[in-house]
Design an enzyme around this catalytic site. Structure first.
Site, mmCIF file in Angstrom:
data_model
loop_
_atom_site.group_PDB
_atom_site.id
_atom_site.type_symbol
_atom_site.label_atom_id
_atom_site.label_comp_id
_atom_site.label_asym_id
_atom_site.label_seq_id
_atom_site.Cartn_x
_atom_site.Cartn_y
_atom_site.Cartn_z
ATOM 1 C CG ASP A 73 3.007 37.035 65.138
ATOM 2 O OD1 ASP A 73 2.731 38.218 64.614
ATOM 3 O OD2 ASP A 73 2.209 36.237 65.282
ATOM 4 C CD GLN A 74 4.578 42.964 60.364
ATOM 5 O OE1 GLN A 74 3.400 43.132 60.696
ATOM 6 N NE2 GLN A 74 5.163 43.727 59.369
ATOM 7 N N GLY A 117 27.720 50.769 49.720
ATOM 8 C CA GLY A 117 28.986 51.490 49.716
ATOM 9 C C GLY A 117 28.704 52.755 50.294
ATOM 10 C CD1 TRP A 176 32.649 59.813 53.591
ATOM 11 C CD2 TRP A 176 33.529 60.056 51.565
ATOM 12 N NE1 TRP A 176 34.191 60.564 53.741
ATOM 13 C CE2 TRP A 176 34.411 60.671 52.376
ATOM 14 C CE3 TRP A 176 33.947 60.009 50.242
ATOM 15 C CZ2 TRP A 176 35.599 61.181 52.006
ATOM 16 C CZ3 TRP A 176 35.028 60.786 49.786
ATOM 17 C CH2 TRP A 176 35.876 61.386 50.599
ATOM 18 C CD GLU A 183 30.798 58.176 47.553
ATOM 19 O OE1 GLU A 183 31.492 59.290 48.256
ATOM 20 O OE2 GLU A 183 29.696 58.337 47.221
ATOM 21 C CG MET A 241 27.611 60.799 43.083
ATOM 22 S SD MET A 241 28.222 60.137 44.535
ATOM 23 C CE MET A 241 30.071 59.548 43.664
ATOM 24 C CE1 TYR A 295 26.138 64.109 45.787
ATOM 25 C CE2 TYR A 295 24.423 64.435 43.787
ATOM 26 C CZ TYR A 295 25.234 63.572 44.616
ATOM 27 O OH TYR A 295 25.036 62.250 44.732
ATOM 28 C CG ASP A 296 28.838 66.777 48.162
ATOM 29 O OD1 ASP A 296 28.021 67.801 48.178
ATOM 30 O OD2 ASP A 296 28.611 65.598 48.188
#
Length: 588
Positions: free
Chosen positions: A292-293, A319, A321, A362, A428, A430-431
């Site tokens: 019940d919290q 958001g 990708w 993105e 970002m 990377y990728d």
């Protein structure tokens, strides 16, 4: 038989009080508590009340609840009807609508144990206080008023959980504070019957002065993404930040992701965020959740994490990708969009958990999962509206592209114009390369610099940072991105970068991607290029960062005067936080 009360007289020695345990907009959880205030036992109880039209009970527990028209009746179960003197029992229900109960009766008499009907409900929680006019020794607090069916008398102001003042208005200036010190404030309303309601969300305040006020990490931002869905297959929870030692080595967490749809910020997975129950052994503080919290899930665990690590700030990131498609529609009305985000992030149920907002679009005015033509100013307009709504005491940040190619994604947006409204950019870096180009050529997905034979000019960290600086974004507002995973191909015969492939290498959760904690053992590095490592094992070829390459990248970030670094995401690290440690040590 003197001394035995009639049923009606006995009821006047008992009370029934109502409270709203939680409210999620389209519905709520209500709770009644019956207490025997007399000197003899009660054998059974019945509570009756009226709801206005549009408000109704949909389900209940610990009582048999029935309704006709707008009148509702709750009778005890066979096992909870008897109440000894001083004892109490509660039952609850879920409901729809926004109304409050009226005409309350307990065993046919008044619910407040006296002649008046109905009983008096406690007040609601005030709004989470905001802080202004912060000096070395004082801070001004302001909050939105609570509501009550009989009226609000005053407010208790609590600092670090202890009451420091009672005021009749909705502002209070706390004086006599210590310079360079962290404080936490909440507010609680009192009604005309002197009943207190639930406390507001908390507001963290740090007084100025006191030797610069820098966190013990040296002032550099060390931020990690915590993924909402990581609690499922990956079995990664907030407590893992503690057991890995990472919590003491970071400054900020981006909780990802909330959705952007219909022009608004909305909840992503509400079960993981606010409902999932944690047992004692899973909880940050070793205390199990109760049924019940009002708040469970990741949000409650983050609240506990911040209590143990007060220097950590948490931002809610929206958001990503998959959910970036809603931004172009949302920024048609930046003010309304910012209001929706503020209302969600600052919801009183969890306002104290979050210290700001992060937007991961993105990509603005460019193509990602889909293409956007909202214009070069759309991102700046969004961030301007966010700062205007969230104010100076909240963080406003964004994850942004690292495409530094000529005419690429960085060139399509006025990032410098947005920078004046923002605390920092998560670049970002990377990728850049991966098995989304199934036949290769193989290339490191997070190169720090260019190198001979790189498949695409401008696809490296150094050129991305340089282009943001040239556009006018201050270096201290740029964070270098690190991936805690590798990208790989299969069908590769060449050990050095630039080889051909037949497709994506197998991965635990997704083809072509694997966590560092796995790769360090299954396919250890066989070489380095452009400031990162690569590995060939059998016909599989992977690139990923290691503690050694991260250390070098952090040294470069410091040389460039960057604000710090961030990483995606905690789940890819080892159980003892090797990569987080490298970031922390490298930035100093």
């Amino acid at each position: 038989m003197v001394g035995l009360a009639s049923p009606a007289e006995a009821a006047t020695s008992a009370t029934a009080t109502y409270s709203k345990a939680s409210d999620w907009g389209t519905g709520f959880e209500g709770k009644w508590t019956v207490k025997n205030t007399g000197t003899t036992s009660i054998a059974s109880w019945t509570v009756e009340w009226d709801f206005p039209s549009g408000t109704a009970v949909t389900s209940g527990w610990d009582a048999d609840i029935t309704g006709a028209a707008n009148h509702w009746t709750a009778k005890n179960k066979t096992w909870n009807g008897t109440l000894a003197p001083g004892a109490s029992v509660s039952f609850g229900f879920n409901g729809t609508g926004t109304g409050s109960p009226s005409g309350c009766k307990l065993n046919g008499a008044s619910c407040d144990g006296g002649p008046s009907v109905p009983g008096d409900n406690p007040p609601s929680a005030p709004g989470t206080p905001t802080a202004s006019e912060i000096t070395n020794t004082s801070a001004k607090l302001s909050w939105t008023a609570a509501t009550d069916d009989k009226g609000i008398k005053n407010y208790d102001v609590l600092r670090d959980g202890a009451k420091i003042a009672t005021v009749t208005g909705t502002t209070y200036t706390n004086t006599g504070l210590t310079a360079g010190t962290d404080y936490s404030y909440t507010v609680q309303a009192r009604d005309t019957a002197d009943q207190t309601g639930p406390v507001s969300g908390s507001r963290a305040v740090r007084t100025t002065g006191g030797g610069g006020g820098e966190p013990p990490t040296g002032g550099k931002v060390k931020l990690g993404y915590f993924t909402e869905w990581g609690v499922y297959d990956r079995n990664y929870h907030v407590k893992n930040l503690v057991t890995s030692g990472s919590a003491s080595k970071i400054t900020h967490i981006n909780y990802s992701f909330g959705n952007v749809t219909g022009g608004k910020c909305v909840m992503g997975d509400s079960y993981a965020a606010t409902d999932k129950a944690y047992t004692a052994d899973q909880a940050v503080d070793g205390v199990a959740d109760t049924w019940d919290q009002p708040l469970r899930g990741n949000f409650n665990q983050l609240r506990k994490l911040k209590a143990k690590n007060p220097n950590i700030k948490v931002l809610w990131s929206f958001g990503g990708w998959t959910w970036s498609g809603g931004f172009p529609d949302a920024v048609k009305n930046p003010t309304a969009f910012a209001q929706s985000c503020y209302d969600l992030v600052e919801d009183p149920r969890w306002a104290d958990v979050f210290d700001g907002i992060d937007l991961d679009w993105e990509y603005p005015n460019a193509c990602g999962l889909s293409c956007d033509t909202s214009g070069a100013a759309s991102f700046k307009n969004m961030m301007q509206a966010m700062r205007a709504k969230f104010g100076a005491n909240n963080l406003v940040t964004a994850a942004v592209t690292a495409d530094a190619s000529a005419g690429g994604k960085i060139d399509k947006v006025d990032y410098a114009g947005a920078a004046q409204y923002m605390d920092w950019f998560n670049v970002m870096t990377y990728d850049f390369f991966g098995a989304f180009a199934a036949q290769g050529p193989t290339a490191p997905h997070s190169p720090l610099t260019s190198y001979p034979g790189i498949p695409q000019a401008g696809f490296n960290s150094a050129e991305a940072i340089a282009k943001f600086k040239a556009q006018g974004v201050p270096a201290k507002k740029l964070l270098l991105g690190i991936g805690f995973y590798g990208r790989g191909w299969t069908g590769v015969t060449q050990a050095a970068p630039g080889g051909t492939a037949t497709g994506a290498a197998p991965g635990t959760y997704e083809a072509g991607i694997e966590d560092y904690k796995v790769l360090k053992n299954t396919c250890p590095p066989t070489g380095t290029i452009a400031g990162t490592s690569y590995a060939k094992c059998g016909t599989n070829w992977w690139s990923y960062d290691t503690p050694a390459t991260i250390t070098s990248k952090m040294a470069w970030a410091n040389q460039q005067g960057l604000g710090g670094a961030f990483f995606w995401d905690f789940t890819g690290d080892t159980a003892n936080g090797e990569l987080v440690t490298a970031i922390n040590n490298g930035l100093g």
